[in-house]
Design an enzyme around this catalytic site. Structure first.
Site, short mmCIF file in Angstrom:
data_model
loop_
_atom_site.label_atom_id
_atom_site.label_comp_id
_atom_site.label_asym_id
_atom_site.label_seq_id
_atom_site.Cartn_x
_atom_site.Cartn_y
_atom_site.Cartn_z
N ASN A 26 -7.62 -3.40 14.18
CA ASN A 26 -9.10 -3.50 13.98
C ASN A 26 -8.98 -4.85 12.72
O ASN A 26 -9.92 -5.02 11.95
CB ASN A 26 -9.70 -2.40 13.04
CG ASN A 26 -8.90 -1.95 11.85
OD1 ASN A 26 -7.98 -2.33 11.31
ND2 ASN A 26 -9.45 -0.68 11.35
N HIS A 82 -7.25 -4.97 9.99
CA HIS A 82 -6.71 -4.60 8.90
C HIS A 82 -5.53 -5.38 7.98
O HIS A 82 -4.48 -5.46 9.00
CB HIS A 82 -7.04 -3.23 8.22
CG HIS A 82 -5.92 -2.25 8.55
ND1 HIS A 82 -5.93 -1.00 9.49
CD2 HIS A 82 -4.31 -2.51 8.84
CE1 HIS A 82 -4.81 -0.46 9.73
NE2 HIS A 82 -4.00 -1.41 9.24
N ASP A 131 0.71 -1.14 -0.09
CA ASP A 131 0.06 0.01 -0.05
C ASP A 131 0.87 1.33 0.02
O ASP A 131 2.13 1.16 0.23
CB ASP A 131 -1.03 0.03 1.16
CG ASP A 131 -0.29 -0.53 2.35
OD1 ASP A 131 0.90 -0.51 2.73
OD2 ASP A 131 -0.89 -0.79 3.42
N GLU A 157 -9.72 -2.25 5.05
CA GLU A 157 -10.37 -1.91 6.54
C GLU A 157 -11.58 -2.64 6.68
O GLU A 157 -11.92 -3.36 5.54
CB GLU A 157 -10.77 -0.45 6.62
CG GLU A 157 -9.62 0.38 6.26
CD GLU A 157 -8.78 0.85 7.42
OE1 GLU A 157 -8.81 -0.24 8.70
OE2 GLU A 157 -8.05 1.58 7.63
C1 GLP Z 1 -0.70 -0.02 8.75
C2 GLP Z 1 -0.24 -0.54 7.32
C3 GLP Z 1 -0.40 -2.00 7.39
C4 GLP Z 1 0.27 -2.61 8.68
C5 GLP Z 1 -0.61 -2.01 9.85
C6 GLP Z 1 0.24 -2.63 11.14
O1 GLP Z 1 -1.39 0.81 8.72
N1 GLP Z 1 -0.97 -0.24 6.30
O2 GLP Z 1 0.41 -2.69 6.37
O3 GLP Z 1 0.31 -3.77 8.69
O4 GLP Z 1 -1.07 -0.86 9.76
O5 GLP Z 1 1.12 -1.69 11.29
P1 GLP Z 1 2.33 -1.99 12.47
O6 GLP Z 1 3.26 -3.08 12.25
O7 GLP Z 1 2.95 -0.57 12.74
O8 GLP Z 1 1.26 -2.34 13.72
#
Ligand code: GLP
Length: 241
Positions: free
Chosen positions: A142, A144, A73, A149
């Site tokens: 959540n 995702h 992303d 989402e």
């Molecule tokens: C983000 C990304 C995800 C990621 C998630 C968890 O917003 N778009 O790809 O896996 O949140 O992030 P983190 O590893 O910092 O907890």
């Protein structure tokens, strides 16, 4: 099609452990198939993974010269050179430290004039590359994955998303204020992710305990995007507190 598979659950002691195990899986993948197509993720979870992968690469046992990468992303409206972009994250944590040619690195183009066309192009490029061999994922509180989402269709492909308020709040730490967090992003879709041949999910820490519990319950629902992974035959989950 609607078959449900067991994950390979690997409980890890800490961040270092998780990062090493995951890096080892990717190293093995690249040793087996140097022209692998890797699906990559950003966020806090993979930082140690990239460090370990860079360390292993420095030992000279494997190369990225023939590898292709596709990130999950990117924010919409954030310049690639901006410190908060995922383009910049990837440069800092991986691209500048290994021999992966510039032409083989891909992230969605959140600055494209025609964003819908950019999404289609991204899907096409993944397909043309032969499809993702190994996909790295983190998980949002959540549920995702990528920026898919809750409520995202399991049939979705690369698309534009409105970020959930909870996601913008969590990601505010990377921006000067919550208001500065983009409201939209481009993400690979759930279907895009499920087409990867193998998936590696990193879910470590107190903040992720609830999400891991929900995954363990095994209920498959679009309200909890990561639950789609139960439909994939080869998922390894590294988890722990
Ligand atoms: C983000 C990304 C995800 C990621 C998630 C968890 O917003 N778009 O790809 O896996 O949140 O992030 P983190 O590893 O910092 O907890």
């Amino acid at each position: 099609m609607n078959e449900v598979y067991e994950f390979e659950w690997v409980e890890v002691a800490d961040f270092d452990d998780m990062s090493s195990y995951a890096a080892e899986l990717f190293e093995r993948q690249l040793l087996r198939k140097p022209d692998s197509v890797l699906g990559l993720a950003t966020g806090a979870s993979p930082i140690g993974f990239y460090e370990k992968l860079v360390e292993r690469h420095a030992q000279g046992t494997f190369s990225f010269a023939q590898t292709w990468t596709f990130n999950l992303d990117e924010y919409i409206g954030v310049e690639p050179s901006h410190p908060t972009s995922f383009h910049n994250y990837m440069k800092e944590h991986l691209f500048e430290k290994v021999n992966l040619p510039v032409t083989r690195r891909h992230l969605p183009d959140g600055m494209a004039d025609d964003l819908n066309e950019a999404c289609l192009r991204y899907e096409m490029m993944i397909r043309t590359s032969g499809g993702i061999d190994m996909q790295l994922l983190g998980i949002g509180v959540n549920g995702h994955i990528g920026f898919n989402e809750p409520g995202t269709s399991f049939h979705s492909r690369t698309h534009i998303v409105d970020l959930a308020e909870s996601t913008r709040t969590v990601n505010a730490k990377y921006f000067p204020s919550k208001d500065a967090v983009p409201r939209q992003a481009i993400t690979m879709g759930i279907q895009t992710i499920l087409e990867a041949k193998q998936i590696v999910l990193l879910a470590l820490g107190e903040q992720k305990v609830e999400a891991v519990e929900q995954l363990k319950r095994g209920v498959i629902s679009e309200d909890f995007p990561a639950s789609c992974l139960h439909r994939h035959p080869h998922v390894t989950v590294f988890y722990g507190k």
